[in-house]
Structures are given as C-alpha cells and as structure tokens.
Design a protein around this motif. Structure first.
Motif, mmCIF file in Angstrom:
data_model
loop_
_atom_site.group_PDB
_atom_site.id
_atom_site.type_symbol
_atom_site.label_atom_id
_atom_site.label_comp_id
_atom_site.label_asym_id
_atom_site.label_seq_id
_atom_site.Cartn_x
_atom_site.Cartn_y
_atom_site.Cartn_z
ATOM 1 N N PRO A 129 0.844 -1.199 0.000
ATOM 2 C CA PRO A 129 0.000 0.000 0.000
ATOM 3 C C PRO A 129 0.875 1.243 0.000
ATOM 4 C CG PRO A 129 0.024 -1.016 2.169
ATOM 5 C CD PRO A 129 0.740 -1.964 1.255
ATOM 6 N N GLY A 130 0.339 2.331 -0.492
ATOM 7 C CA GLY A 130 1.123 3.558 -0.525
ATOM 8 C C GLY A 130 0.441 4.673 -1.281
ATOM 9 N N VAL A 131 1.202 5.707 -1.555
ATOM 10 C CA VAL A 131 0.709 6.909 -2.233
ATOM 11 C C VAL A 131 1.566 7.146 -3.468
ATOM 12 C CG1 VAL A 131 0.434 9.415 -2.033
ATOM 13 C CG2 VAL A 131 -0.169 7.946 -0.110
ATOM 14 N N TYR A 132 0.919 7.549 -4.565
ATOM 15 C CA TYR A 132 1.640 7.864 -5.800
ATOM 16 C C TYR A 132 1.337 9.298 -6.209
ATOM 17 C CZ TYR A 132 -2.973 6.678 -7.659
ATOM 18 O OH TYR A 132 -4.327 6.615 -7.890
ATOM 19 N N ARG A 133 2.342 9.937 -6.821
ATOM 20 C CA ARG A 133 2.200 11.318 -7.287
ATOM 21 C C ARG A 133 2.567 11.371 -8.763
ATOM 22 N NH1 ARG A 133 4.478 10.953 -2.681
ATOM 23 N NH2 ARG A 133 6.628 11.239 -3.351
ATOM 24 N N ALA A 150 -4.356 2.716 6.200
ATOM 25 C CA ALA A 150 -4.658 3.884 7.031
ATOM 26 C C ALA A 150 -3.563 4.937 6.887
ATOM 27 C CB ALA A 150 -4.799 3.460 8.493
ATOM 28 N N GLU A 151 -2.304 4.517 6.890
ATOM 29 C CA GLU A 151 -1.205 5.460 6.712
ATOM 30 C C GLU A 151 -1.256 6.086 5.315
ATOM 31 O OE1 GLU A 151 2.479 3.566 7.531
ATOM 32 O OE2 GLU A 151 2.157 3.478 9.702
ATOM 33 N N ALA A 152 -1.623 5.272 4.322
ATOM 34 C CA ALA A 152 -1.738 5.799 2.952
ATOM 35 C C ALA A 152 -2.815 6.861 2.875
ATOM 36 C CB ALA A 152 -2.040 4.657 1.977
#
Length: 600
Positions: free
Chosen positions: A16-20, A73-75
């Motif tokens: 899981p994570g965030v992408y830009r 949740a952190e994402a």
C-alpha cells in the motif's frame, strides 16, 4: 519528455502507498493512494482509458513518485495531507461532509432518544446518517409523537421530581418520575428501534396486539392510545411517497452536468423510507471534469468516513467502475446497480431533478456574487475585486465571556471551514478596542511571518475607534497593503444606513440600502455577528454552569436541595425566571434575583 511506463511498472511494489503524477516543470498533476501500488498505477496506462480527463492527465505525466507505507490507514493520511498541501489540478475535492447527523438511542436504564453529530460512543445505537439536520430532527419529532421516549439529558433525568412540559403535551411518558413501568418503556424503545430499522409492519403488528389486549381487559383508554399510535404511523407511511415497501437501506447517487457545473447528489433511503438528499459540488474540479469523474471521486471520499449501505443505485457512471472504487475504500463492498425497478427509477429521477435545481441556484448565486464583488471594487476604489474577505466582530455580555469572531467569504460565498473564534482574556472587561487588537494580532501575526492565508479585504464591525485600532495592528505587523474598511451601524441601527469608515481618515461613505456592494457587506458582517454571539453564549454558558450554587450568598444546603429538586438540576435552575424561583419554598424575591443574576 515522455514517461516510459513499460520500464517503470514492472519494478513497482505491491505494498500500500501513495503515488504522485508529476508533469512538466515539476507540477504535481495528481495524488492518489492504493492498497496495491503496482496494480493501481498500472491501471492508468491502459490503451483505452475510460475517462477522457484521466487520459488527458496521463498524456502530461513525465514522472511518477511512489511512497510505500505500512498500511492503508497510513496511505489515507498521507494522501490527505499531500492533496491539501499540493492542491493537484486533477484531484477532485468535495467539501468536508463529515457532519452528517444521526438519530441515537442511548443505553441507559431508561434509554434516551436524541439528535446527534460527532464521533460514535460505546453503548449508544446510531441510526442514519441523514442527509440534513432537518430530516433527522423531523424524525426525532415523529418518534416522540409515536413512542413518547425521553429526550432530556441524563443530569436532568436523574434530578426530576415532577414531570416536565413534554409529558404534559404527550411527548414523553415521564420515566423520570415512574409514571411508566420499566418493562413498558423498554417495549416502547424496542418499537422505536424497529421503526428506525425500517421494520414498520412489526411495529404496527405489536401495537395492534397491545391494543387488543387492552380492549380485552376493558382498558379502553389505553386501547385508544395504541389505536391513535397505529393511525399516526399509518398516516406517516402513507405520506411517505417513493417508499420501496421493503426494509432496505440504499444510497442513490447521481451526477448531473449543466451550465458548466457538475453536481453529485446523494439521496438516502433507510428502512425503505426516502429521507431526502444533499447536493455536493467539487471544491476543486481539475480539468475536463465529467459527471463520471465527479461521481467516482465523491464515492471514494464519502465512504472513507461513512458506512456504506447494502446497496447503491448510481446514475452517471458505470456501476462496475463504482464497485471497483468502493473495493478500495470499504471492507464489505455493497451491491452497486443502475436503476431497474419503478421505485429505483423514481429515486434517481428525484435526485436528478434536485441536482439540476441545485446547479441553477449555484449559477444564479455565482452571477450575483460576481456582480456584488465588482460593485464593491468600484465603491472602494480597489484595483481588483477582492477574492477573499475576512470580517471581525466582538461579542460579550457586560464584559463577560468576550469572544471575537473572524468569518471568511471566498469565491462565491461564506467559507465556514475557515471561520475562527478567539476567546479574549487579559483585558479590562468591556474593552472592545483591546479585544479587537488581540484578535487581529493573533490572526495576522502568522500572515506577517509568511504563514497562513492573506485576505484581500478586511471588514471591521465597528466605527472609527475599532478601525483605528485595527489599522494600528496592521501597521505594526507591516500589512498595510491589505485593504481594510469599517462598517459602522447607521442611525437607529437601521439596515441600509451603514457607514463605511476608511482608515486613512476620509469622510465616511454611505452607499445606500439598494447598493449591491452594501448587500454583500451586510451578508458578511451579519455572519460575523452571528458567529461571535453563538461563541460568546457557549463560553458564557460553560463558565456559568461550572459555577455552583454554593457560591451564591444566602444559598445553604436546604435551599440548594430544594432548587435542584424543583428544577431538575443546575441547568433547570439557570433557565428559571425570577418568578419561577420565587415559587420555591424558602426563596424570596431578593434571593431569587441574586440567583438569577449569579447564573447569568
């Protein structure tokens, strides 16, 4: 420089994570989160993307930055922070909708029925959410008429010695003083719960059985009460148009585009009853926004904070696509369908109609706001029409509980999420100038340090004295480039006769009651006044309720006990008039006035 997706995607993590998505000149185009980064990012680089808007964004991508985290949740937290700070042009942001109201039934000995907003607590059962406060309050009033459950606070309930007004008007069975036995009251609570769950037939059947039992015992007055309850319930259900006839929970979501605006309208059906709807407009829409894009963005944001019902009926986006988005944000994905049956089509048509009306209203208000801002620019001789207006007001009661308010107008209307209140302390009671100085200093010292949002125009609710102090604060902070005007009340405080006070000493300006610029000033000024008064009253009430009757001269243990018993607690004593207090044994008018003044 074009982005080489083929070489980038195979090396992506499945965490899981965030992408830009990064475009030319390091512009952040889009920020998103994912349960599985590899699967989610890969979905953007299909040959035939279903969304033209996303296809437009993908064509501009030059780099994709990835941040892997330990959990979804952190994402979510990281994504939210990045969107707020970076404001990517292709992210669709809706207003914060966490304030949906609920109806709650407490888990006390004699459960309480009440309207509720906020975080859930253990031991309380919540029903909803409702699309508006009006819908929830109307349902509470209906339940009061049908089942007569108590709505009073626990402190009042515990200290009652006689039935309250609600019992006299047949809105409460007075469990506080034992006028209804516990088993019967518990049964009424159970029926109210069944009604809120949509099990209307069970409620009617139960009331019918109780009515017959009472008739068999020749308790005809009691039977008549049950008869009236059944009739009232049948009347409510008869009036409830577009009732599905089923005990089902459904959200109806439509997206409508009209006049260059996109509106997403959410209608709520609970227990088969249509509870109303709420139109939503994107705060930031990005480029090439389509109804489908808006609907998908709304679904993702809304169901992060609110439980999803068993079924969603959607119009404006493909149901399969909506279900895929929901799978990313909820644990149990609801059924997502397009309208099939007559009642579902009726719900969708109602939601579409109301979305269209909301768009018409928004367009009309937008045009009026543009006209008012231009009129304000001309009246004040400004180089540009102000985009952001902040207004300050001071409120207190004879110097007590002084509160300053700061309200914000931005874009096309009031921006309530950025309102601020300042609890004023350390000044002489009643010194409005010192209060204004403290509020403005606290608000703009961060702006002077390069932080916070800088307004284009500051309104001060007051005359020459207030505007003089306000200008001194801006001068000390080096912010005299911000335009400022004072709004002094006219003769006899009559609307339309307000004078605009300039800080440079010019003659006060009288625009006249029909001037569109004054209409805008009045809207903002009145909102600042309202916000200050409600804050002051809340602060004053909190301060006074923490004070005790022991602090009032002449009120000993016996009188305190009598007062508490008579009025059901300190809150009841506070609400009593001098005449009410005089009726208490041992309280003469002089002491009553002392109590009345001390608690105010």
């Amino acid at each position: 420089m074009s982005f080489d997706a083929k070489s980038f995607l195979p090396g992506l993590t499945e965490s899981p994570g965030v992408y830009r998505m990064i475009g030319a000149n390091e512009e952040v185009l889009y920020v998103g989160k994912a349960k599985n980064l590899k699967r989610r990012v890969s979905s953007y680089f299909q040959k035939n993307h279903p969304s033209p808007r996303i296809a437009m964004m993908v064509a501009r991508i030059e780099r994709v930055d990835i941040t892997a985290v330990r959990s979804e949740a952190e994402a979510l937290i990281l994504e939210n922070n990045l969107i707020k700070s970076l404001k990517p042009r292709f992210n669709i942001l809706f207003r914060d909708d966490k304030s949906y109201p609920y109806i709650a039934i407490s888990g006390d000995e004699a459960p309480r029925l009440f309207y509720y907003r906020g975080a859930f607590e253990k031991g309380v059962r919540y029903f909803g959410p409702y699309p508006s406060g009006w819908a929830a309050r109307e349902s509470v009033q209906l339940l009061q008429r049908l089942f007569m459950l108590r709505t009073c606070e626990e402190s009042v309930y515990r200290n009652r010695s006689r039935p309250c007004l609600l019992h006299q008007i047949k809105r409460c069975t007075a469990p506080c003083v034992g006028l209804i036995d516990k088993a019967q009251y518990a049964n009424d609570v159970r029926l109210a719960t069944l009604f809120l769950d949509g099990r209307h037939s069970d409620v009617i059947d139960n009331l019918g059985v109780r009515m017959q039992e009472a008739a068999d015992r020749f308790a005809f007055e009691e039977a008549a009460v049950f008869r009236d309850q059944i009739r009232a319930l049948q009347t409510v259900l008869h009036k409830q148009h577009v009732d599905s006839g089923k005990d089902e929970d459904v959200d109806v979501i439509v997206a409508v585009q009209q006049g260059g605006l996109v509106c997403v309208n959410l209608a709520m059906v609970r227990g088969g009853r249509h509870l109303g709807d709420r139109p939503q407009f994107p705060q930031a829409g990005g480029e090439g926004l389509s109804p489908a894009d808006a609907l998908l963005a709304f679904v993702e944001q809304h169901y992060l904070d609110h439980p999803a019902p068993a079924k969603l009926v959607v119009d404006g986006a493909e149901s399969d696509t909506v279900q895929a988005v929901l799978a990313e944000v909820v644990e149990r994905t609801p059924i997502v369908i397009a309208a099939r049956f007559q009642n579902e089509r009726a719900w969708v048509e109602m939601a579409q109609l109301n979305a269209g009306l909301a768009i018409e209203t928004r367009l009309r208000e937008s045009g009026r706001a543009t006209h008012q801002l231009e009129a304000l620019r001309q009246a004040l001789g400004l180089a540009e029409a102000p985009r952001r207006i902040e207004c300050f007001d001071i409120s207190h009661t004879q110097g007590e509980a002084t509160v300053a308010s700061c309200v914000v107008w931005e874009g096309e209307g009031m921006k309530k999420s950025e309102y601020r209140r300042f609890n004023i302390s350390g000044i002489e009671p009643g010194d409005d100038y010192a209060a204004m100085r403290q509020a403005l200093t606290r608000r703009y010292e961060k702006v002077a340090a390069g932080e916070g949002v800088r307004p284009d125009l500051i309104l001060i609710d007051g005359g020459k004295g207030q505007i003089g102090v306000a200008w001194e604060v801006l001068s000390e902070l080096g912010l005299t480039s911000i335009n400022m005007i004072g709004v002094a009340k006219g003769e006899a405080r009559k609307a339309g006769l307000e004078q605009l006070i300039h800080p440079d000493g010019r003659e006060p300006q009288l625009l006249g009651g029909e001037h569109p610029a004054l209409h805008l000033i009045q809207i903002v000024r009145d909102e600042a006044h309202r916000f200050a008064i409600t804050g002051m009253r809340a602060r004053r009430s909190k301060t006074r309720l923490t004070s005790k009757l022991e602090d009032i001269p002449g009120i000993g243990p016996t009188r305190r006990k009598k007062l508490i018993e008579t009025f059901g607690g300190l809150a009841g004593v506070k609400e009593a008039t001098v005449e009410d207090l005089c009726r208490v044994e041992g309280i003469n008018r002089k002491i009553a006035e002392q109590i009345y003044n001390a608690l105010r």
